[in-house]
Write a protein that holds these residues in place. Sequence first.
Motif, PDB file in Angstrom:
ATOM      1  N   ASP A 172      39.120  50.756  87.813  1.00  0.00           N
ATOM      2  CA  ASP A 172      39.658  49.492  87.309  1.00  0.00           C
ATOM      3  C   ASP A 172      41.178  49.579  87.316  1.00  0.00           C
ATOM      4  O   ASP A 172      41.770  50.337  86.567  1.00  0.00           O
ATOM      5  N   MET A 173      41.813  48.800  88.194  1.00  0.00           N
ATOM      6  CA  MET A 173      43.274  48.857  88.287  1.00  0.00           C
ATOM      7  C   MET A 173      43.921  47.647  87.621  1.00  0.00           C
ATOM      8  O   MET A 173      45.106  47.401  87.773  1.00  0.00           O
ATOM      9  N   GLY A 174      43.120  46.884  86.883  1.00  0.00           N
ATOM     10  CA  GLY A 174      43.691  45.740  86.181  1.00  0.00           C
ATOM     11  C   GLY A 174      43.464  45.854  84.689  1.00  0.00           C
ATOM     12  O   GLY A 174      43.382  44.855  83.977  1.00  0.00           O
ATOM     13  N   TYR A 175      43.365  47.102  84.227  1.00  0.00           N
ATOM     14  CA  TYR A 175      42.984  47.329  82.840  1.00  0.00           C
ATOM     15  C   TYR A 175      43.935  46.661  81.864  1.00  0.00           C
ATOM     16  O   TYR A 175      43.539  46.216  80.785  1.00  0.00           O
ATOM     17  N   VAL A 176      45.203  46.603  82.260  1.00  0.00           N
ATOM     18  CA  VAL A 176      46.216  46.082  81.360  1.00  0.00           C
ATOM     19  C   VAL A 176      45.969  44.598  81.027  1.00  0.00           C
ATOM     20  O   VAL A 176      46.425  44.102  80.006  1.00  0.00           O
ATOM     21  N   ALA A 177      45.199  43.921  81.863  1.00  0.00           N
ATOM     22  CA  ALA A 177      44.897  42.514  81.591  1.00  0.00           C
ATOM     23  C   ALA A 177      44.156  42.363  80.266  1.00  0.00           C
ATOM     24  O   ALA A 177      44.382  41.397  79.527  1.00  0.00           O
ATOM     25  N   PHE A 178      43.303  43.316  79.954  1.00  0.00           N
ATOM     26  CA  PHE A 178      42.531  43.230  78.706  1.00  0.00           C
ATOM     27  C   PHE A 178      43.430  43.518  77.505  1.00  0.00           C
ATOM     28  O   PHE A 178      43.292  42.914  76.444  1.00  0.00           O
ATOM     29  N   TYR A 179      44.328  44.455  77.709  1.00  0.00           N
ATOM     30  CA  TYR A 179      45.342  44.782  76.705  1.00  0.00           C
ATOM     31  C   TYR A 179      46.168  43.519  76.431  1.00  0.00           C
ATOM     32  O   TYR A 179      46.392  43.130  75.278  1.00  0.00           O
ATOM     33  N   ALA A 180      46.564  42.849  77.510  1.00  0.00           N
ATOM     34  CA  ALA A 180      47.361  41.626  77.389  1.00  0.00           C
ATOM     35  C   ALA A 180      46.586  40.544  76.649  1.00  0.00           C
ATOM     36  O   ALA A 180      47.144  39.847  75.797  1.00  0.00           O
ATOM     37  N   SER A 181      45.293  40.416  76.950  1.00  0.00           N
ATOM     38  CA  SER A 181      44.551  39.328  76.307  1.00  0.00           C
ATOM     39  C   SER A 181      44.472  39.566  74.804  1.00  0.00           C
ATOM     40  O   SER A 181      44.579  38.625  74.018  1.00  0.00           O
ATOM     41  N   GLY A 182      44.297  40.824  74.391  1.00  0.00           N
ATOM     42  CA  GLY A 182      44.316  41.124  72.959  1.00  0.00           C
ATOM     43  C   GLY A 182      45.663  40.813  72.341  1.00  0.00           C
ATOM     44  O   GLY A 182      45.757  40.180  71.283  1.00  0.00           O
ATOM     45  N   ALA A 183      46.723  41.250  73.025  1.00  0.00           N
ATOM     46  CA  ALA A 183      48.069  41.053  72.487  1.00  0.00           C
ATOM     47  C   ALA A 183      48.375  39.564  72.350  1.00  0.00           C
ATOM     48  O   ALA A 183      48.912  39.110  71.339  1.00  0.00           O
ATOM     49  N   TYR A 184      48.002  38.786  73.362  1.00  0.00           N
ATOM     50  CA  TYR A 184      48.336  37.368  73.330  1.00  0.00           C
ATOM     51  C   TYR A 184      47.488  36.593  72.327  1.00  0.00           C
ATOM     52  O   TYR A 184      47.985  35.674  71.684  1.00  0.00           O
ATOM     53  N   ILE A 185      46.233  36.970  72.210  1.00  0.00           N
ATOM     54  CA  ILE A 185      45.387  36.195  71.296  1.00  0.00           C
ATOM     55  C   ILE A 185      45.943  36.300  69.869  1.00  0.00           C
ATOM     56  O   ILE A 185      45.988  35.324  69.129  1.00  0.00           O
ATOM     57  N   TYR A 186      46.417  37.487  69.514  1.00  0.00           N
ATOM     58  CA  TYR A 186      47.010  37.613  68.172  1.00  0.00           C
ATOM     59  C   TYR A 186      48.374  36.926  68.123  1.00  0.00           C
ATOM     60  O   TYR A 186      48.664  36.189  67.181  1.00  0.00           O
ATOM     61  N   SER A 187      49.179  37.153  69.148  1.00  0.00           N
ATOM     62  CA  SER A 187      50.547  36.630  69.122  1.00  0.00           C
ATOM     63  C   SER A 187      50.585  35.111  69.034  1.00  0.00           C
ATOM     64  O   SER A 187      51.424  34.544  68.344  1.00  0.00           O
ATOM     65  N   ILE A 188      49.686  34.471  69.743  1.00  0.00           N
ATOM     66  CA  ILE A 188      49.711  33.005  69.758  1.00  0.00           C
ATOM     67  C   ILE A 188      49.469  32.445  68.358  1.00  0.00           C
ATOM     68  O   ILE A 188      50.135  31.505  67.935  1.00  0.00           O
ATOM     69  N   PHE A 189      48.555  33.093  67.637  1.00  0.00           N
ATOM     70  CA  PHE A 189      48.240  32.567  66.306  1.00  0.00           C
ATOM     71  C   PHE A 189      49.140  33.140  65.220  1.00  0.00           C
ATOM     72  O   PHE A 189      49.305  32.547  64.172  1.00  0.00           O
ATOM     73  N   ALA A 190      49.702  34.302  65.486  1.00  0.00           N
ATOM     74  CA  ALA A 190      50.554  34.928  64.473  1.00  0.00           C
ATOM     75  C   ALA A 190      52.029  34.545  64.647  1.00  0.00           C
ATOM     76  O   ALA A 190      52.902  35.149  64.043  1.00  0.00           O
ATOM     77  N   THR A 191      52.285  33.599  65.531  1.00  0.00           N
ATOM     78  CA  THR A 191      53.611  32.988  65.594  1.00  0.00           C
ATOM     79  C   THR A 191      53.409  31.485  65.420  1.00  0.00           C
ATOM     80  O   THR A 191      52.270  31.035  65.225  1.00  0.00           O
ATOM     81  N   THR A 192      54.468  30.717  65.546  1.00  0.00           N
ATOM     82  CA  THR A 192      54.298  29.268  65.426  1.00  0.00           C
ATOM     83  C   THR A 192      53.752  28.648  66.709  1.00  0.00           C
ATOM     84  O   THR A 192      53.529  27.442  66.776  1.00  0.00           O
ATOM     85  N   GLN A 193      53.541  29.477  67.709  1.00  0.00           N
ATOM     86  CA  GLN A 193      53.123  28.999  69.021  1.00  0.00           C
ATOM     87  C   GLN A 193      51.878  28.102  68.970  1.00  0.00           C
ATOM     88  O   GLN A 193      51.835  27.066  69.626  1.00  0.00           O
ATOM     89  N   ALA A 194      50.884  28.533  68.205  1.00  0.00           N
ATOM     90  CA  ALA A 194      49.611  27.804  68.211  1.00  0.00           C
ATOM     91  C   ALA A 194      49.793  26.365  67.736  1.00  0.00           C
ATOM     92  O   ALA A 194      48.999  25.492  68.072  1.00  0.00           O
ATOM     93  N   ALA A 195      50.836  26.118  66.957  1.00  0.00           N
ATOM     94  CA  ALA A 195      51.072  24.759  66.461  1.00  0.00           C
ATOM     95  C   ALA A 195      51.330  23.782  67.610  1.00  0.00           C
ATOM     96  O   ALA A 195      51.178  22.574  67.444  1.00  0.00           O
ATOM     97  N   ASN A 196      51.707  24.318  68.785  1.00  0.00           N
ATOM     98  CA  ASN A 196      51.950  23.459  69.942  1.00  0.00           C
ATOM     99  C   ASN A 196      50.709  22.745  70.420  1.00  0.00           C
ATOM    100  O   ASN A 196      50.791  21.700  71.038  1.00  0.00           O
ATOM    101  N   PHE A 197      49.569  23.347  70.215  1.00  0.00           N
ATOM    102  CA  PHE A 197      48.364  22.740  70.797  1.00  0.00           C
ATOM    103  C   PHE A 197      47.195  22.679  69.820  1.00  0.00           C
ATOM    104  O   PHE A 197      46.125  22.226  70.173  1.00  0.00           O
ATOM    105  N   ILE A 198      47.377  23.174  68.606  1.00  0.00           N
ATOM    106  CA  ILE A 198      46.309  23.015  67.620  1.00  0.00           C
ATOM    107  C   ILE A 198      46.860  22.190  66.470  1.00  0.00           C
ATOM    108  O   ILE A 198      47.835  22.566  65.838  1.00  0.00           O
ATOM    109  N   HIS A 199      46.249  21.032  66.251  1.00  0.00           N
ATOM    110  CA  HIS A 199      46.746  20.157  65.201  1.00  0.00           C
ATOM    111  C   HIS A 199      45.619  19.865  64.225  1.00  0.00           C
ATOM    112  O   HIS A 199      44.952  18.845  64.345  1.00  0.00           O
ATOM    113  N   PHE A 200      45.332  20.788  63.355  1.00  0.00           N
ATOM    114  CA  PHE A 200      44.401  20.515  62.280  1.00  0.00           C
ATOM    115  C   PHE A 200      45.213  20.513  60.997  1.00  0.00           C
ATOM    116  O   PHE A 200      46.104  21.335  60.829  1.00  0.00           O
TER     117      PHE A 200
END
Lengths: 319, 257, 427
Positions: free
Chosen positions: C112-140
């Motif tokens: 598997d030479m694309g392993y870092v993609a999974f690392y990235a998906s974990g990092a981004y899933i947290y980062s999007i919600f743990a910054t103000t970023q998610a407010a851009n597209f989630i309006h509850f």
Amino acid sequence: MEQLLHILPQSLLDGLTLGFVYAMVALGYTMIYGVMELINFAHSEVFMVGAFAGTEMLLFLQSRGYLGTMPAPVALIVALMAGILMSGTLGVLIERIAYRPIRYAPRLVPFISAIGVSFFLQDAVRLIEGLWKNAFYLTAPSLFTSVITITPGLRVPAKSLIVILAALIMMLALNIFVTRSKWGKAIRAVAQDKETASLMSINVNSVIALTFFVGGGMGGAAGTLFATQYSLIDPYIGFILGIKAFTAAVLGGIGSIPGAMVGGLLLGILESTGIVILGFATHGAIGIEYKDVLAFVILIIILIFKPGGILGEEVREKV
Amino acid sequence: MLLEARGVSKRFGGLMAIDKIDFTMEAGQIASIIGPNGAGKTTFFNMISGYYFADQGTITLDGKRLTGRSPEHVAGCGIARTFQNIRLFPGLMVLENVLVGMHRHLSANLAQIVLNTRGMRREEQRAYEEARELLIYTGLEGKEQELAKNLSYGDQRRLELARALAVKPKLLLLDEPTAGMNPRETEEMTTFIRRVRDERNIAILLIEHDMKVVMGISERITVLNYGVKIAEGTPKEIRSHSEVIAAYLGEETPEES
Amino acid sequence: MTKQKEHLFPASGMPASQLLAWVFIIGAGVLFYLLPNSAIAFIMFLASFLVLYKTPAAPLIKLPVAALWLCVIMPLAGLQNTYYLGVVTQAGIYVALAVGLNIVVGFAGLLDMGYVAFYASGAYIYSIFATTQAANFIHFPWAHFPISGMWFWPFLIFGMLIAALFGILLGFPVLRLRGDYLAIVTLGFGEIIRIVLNNLDKPINITNGPQGLTPIQAPALFGHILNQPLDYYFIVLVAILLIIIVARRLEVSRIGRAWAAMREDELAARSMGVPLVKMKLMAFAIGASFAGAMGVIFAAKQTFVDPSSFTFMESIGILAMIILGGMGNVAGAVVGAVSVVVLQLQILKQLSDYLGQLSAEGILNIPSQIDPAKYERMIFGLILILMCIYRSQGILPAKRRLASWWEQIRTRGTKKETEEGVDAARS
């Protein structure tokens, strides 16, 4: 729609030019895969080294003042020779040092070694150029500057035509070499069956070295052409281009020389026109920045649905 | 009827490797397929095993359809096999090779393994015991922790059998089990095959070139030539069958003695 | 484990080499505690773990020593020298990634030479919600971003799940491909993910493109905000511990055996009833999920993520770690990861500082182009080539091992006895 039809011919030409470069690089992948069953991951760096060798030769001619006085085609041929010799020799060296000692190891071992060579070469070129020129990117002097305007929407730079012409001539020469010459036949024999070929008193090691020279040389020539077409080169140009050329080889059918040519052209055109069409279809949401994604998606799709490619044969595992 | 093949055909390019073969086997039977080289014997095995899909015809085991199924499914239905050129897991220990054969009979799932549950441990311990017994049964006791690739040729053949038995098959396919063996080893293997059938009531289908083994062990023999079934019957019938004699006279007798 | 009999206290009749090993281990620990700024003490301290691993002694002695070193000496020294604490924490993240990739590459034999993609998906899933970023597209009305630090813990699980899902998505179409083709396709997949992260700032801004996401909320536990280097050190330590335990349990399980069998001979494995697709997907998903969890930790630790942390280089770096350490061996992955990180962050950096200093003093004129710290590709390349040619099994070659109960079974009595035992246990 009107606008699309306006842009398409130009992107078709760009795709065709790039497609010839892909095709020439793909030849190296396919020939080496043919004789060794190895994806020569370092081939992209052989291409890159060829670009540097050709450019350095042009810069040398320029610094001595020859470039202005000699006809551009002659300068191009000299640069191509430099690219071919350098890359061909590098190909042979890589095989000798990094693949031959592990030729009979499990198949992933030489492949991983090839990745190592690829990474090593990127930084090696960067180091050498850094020490020599104090910068690791080069700008190739332009040889052919005239532009032929066919319609206002379609301007054909002479350098693109030269790339296409030179690539055509070299691929034709390669085809004649492989099908007609004694050595070309030996390459094909080894690709078919190493053991039987060696029983027929073909020196398998020499044939493999030759394949690396010829494949590497084609890559080097492609590198030189790439440099004359796009001017700016750096030690990392090989990576993405190499993957795309490999995609082209797989698209055409890996192991097949005509396949590599067809695959290269097809990929070049698919990529450049595809992204334009996608851009229009999605109103710019998927733009040029996704160009590399398109090539990867094409690769994945072929491997899943037609791993034998267009002109290749599907090989079944012997039970 | 345990195994039933009806009108099975397989074509490779222009070559008709298997041509409308009908073949049946009863539970607990020992049968052989013989024929000159290239007659399609191994191809037929590979079709039963699910490596090749039949172009035509059906194969069933206990009435369950096997054609079009994957090799792992076929194994799960109760067919195990050995290979003409031994195919062990060379880098795994002897005991592990057998344990892999038990894969379908173990049930531990990911969560149980990660949590190292009692049930999982108990199941594994039992599997280890069972694997060890199979190794004793096949005469490999004491070699459990050796790597399969370091075994002698004869022991590798035994291990392949032990591994196949670990699948707990109803039908065992043996592709030239005595190939490359000396007369004494061949004799042992023959005895062993009969013992497996008698003690475990497993039906055994062999491909074999050694006529002494075939005639001595088989209850039924099927003869293939150029993908076509040319004869079928008891060893006695086959011995005197004119077409069989003709097929074998055409070339060198494969029998080595 | 060695063949010789293990003593709990191997003092009597201990061979000189063993004595020397213990002197080294304890010496290194004490030295690093006393001189937390010495590079030699630091490297000796790290090496002491390898020596400890190799020393034949009962786990009852080895484990407390390792625990003492990791939970007391390292943190104490780390308080004195936060740089080394950072190096160790970063090395720890790579250890976890290497152990995870080792499941896919080493256990199951899928390059598997694309392993870092999974690392990235974990990092981004947290980062999007743990910054103000998610407010851009989630309006509850009830959703506020960044989410509180307590969410870090559930996000470790979400990160694993998302990465596992990606692993399955990637795995499903490519499973029938042969090894080197699979490698190229996974490489392509890794690049696709990176390019998408780089460009998904439009039409809807999800990833904020090349600018990346910051500031990422620090984890919180019972009201304490965990944003000190030492906090991340312990989080990573616990993560590594869990990942290693899981990897080792899998290795000797029916799943681990099925992977190994598939790697050795795919067709034979299938004919023994090993379900190919399921097992391969499982390897992909489990390996990916570890990377996903580490991605969440990485994002929290850095407080900043951008696509440049998840290039192909990273995937190759992790691959180089397991090839250097020894494919298919958990301990090998650990050794490989630590060696590579120390080489990068310690040895190369020191060398480049030294050369820079010489240049500044005018002793040598070295162009800035040859800063050794910039040549990590060359290092990774050399590691890969040399290991392939001279020692393809790595520093610590994988050794097959059986579960601990084998020894009892081997020495225990007859079948009848055990069956009774099992029956008794069942009832």
